[in-house]
Design a protein around this motif. Structure first.
Motif: not given
Length: 224
Positions: A114-121, A172-192
């Motif tokens: 599992i991967a986690l990105v915690h936005y701190l901006m 041309p090679i990849f299609a974007c399926t989802a996007r998470v906006a950064a927000r101060a003190n938000r974490a996004v968690i997903y399978r690696s």
């Protein structure tokens, strides 16, 4: 103290879980202060920037929200452990990106990672995007898919090299399926194993100063 707000959804044709947790850490200002005092160095594993150690008590503070997500969303009800957790700053200019840094990637092939990105901006900023490989339809990779995918992708990139830019949307090679906006003190968690990339916008401030740059905590977990 406000409780973290957890939101989960399924993304893409493969219907993989994607979780955001707002209010993830109880004291985000203290984390930003710790980052400002930390000693950053060039990151490893193709990360386009710098990294530094997080405070030792970081994962203790966020453990309740993280354990809930792992159990209730990803179904990992047994043990889990932290493989790595570090402050990270995106600092590499687009014209200096390697080929690997200009396309989506996965962090691991094991579905228990599992991967986690915690936005701190403090004012938010560039978030994270997820992708489907158009030729194969893959949105995740595993040990069976990876060899054929890597061969085909190498052929595609040789024929049509991507521009020197961060990938933040459809190509041309990849299609974007989802996007998470950064927000101060938000974490996004997903399978690696999900194909993903930091969604770094053109003209983004790529400062090496944690007080002004794209500051995150990036963590990797192994869960059962």
């Amino acid at each position: 103290m406000n409780r973290p707000e957890i939101a989960a959804r399924l993304i893409g044709a493969e219907r993989q879980p994607l979780v955001t947790v707002d209010g993830f850490a109880p004291e985000p200002d203290a984390l930003r202060e710790a980052a400002a005092a930390a000693r950053f160095a060039p990151a490893s594993d193709h990360y386009p920037g710098l990294s530094a150690a997080v405070p030792r008590d970081y994962l203790v503070a966020v453990q309740p929200a993280l354990a809930t997500v792992l159990r209730e969303v990803f179904g990992h009800r047994r043990a889990w452990r932290v493989l790595d957790a570090r402050f990270a700053l995106v600092t590499t200019p687009p014209d200096r990106l390697s080929l690997a840094q200009r396309v989506p990637h996965v962090d691991a092939l094991d579905p228990g990672r599992i991967a986690l990105v915690h936005y701190l901006m403090p004012e938010g900023g560039d978030g994270t995007a997820f992708f489907r490989h158009r030729a194969t339809g893959y949105e995740t990779l595993d040990a069976a898919r990876a060899p054929g995918y890597q061969r085909l992708l190498a052929e595609e990139l040789a024929a049509t090299p991507p521009p020197h830019a961060y990938i933040a949307g459809d190509t041309p090679i990849f299609a974007c399926t989802a996007r998470v906006a950064a927000r101060a003190n938000r974490a996004v968690i997903y399978r690696s194993a999900l194909l993903h990339s930091g969604a770094i916008s053109a003209g983004a401030v790529l400062s090496p100063d944690p007080r002004h740059g794209r500051l995150t905590v990036t963590a990797f977990l192994a869960a059962e």
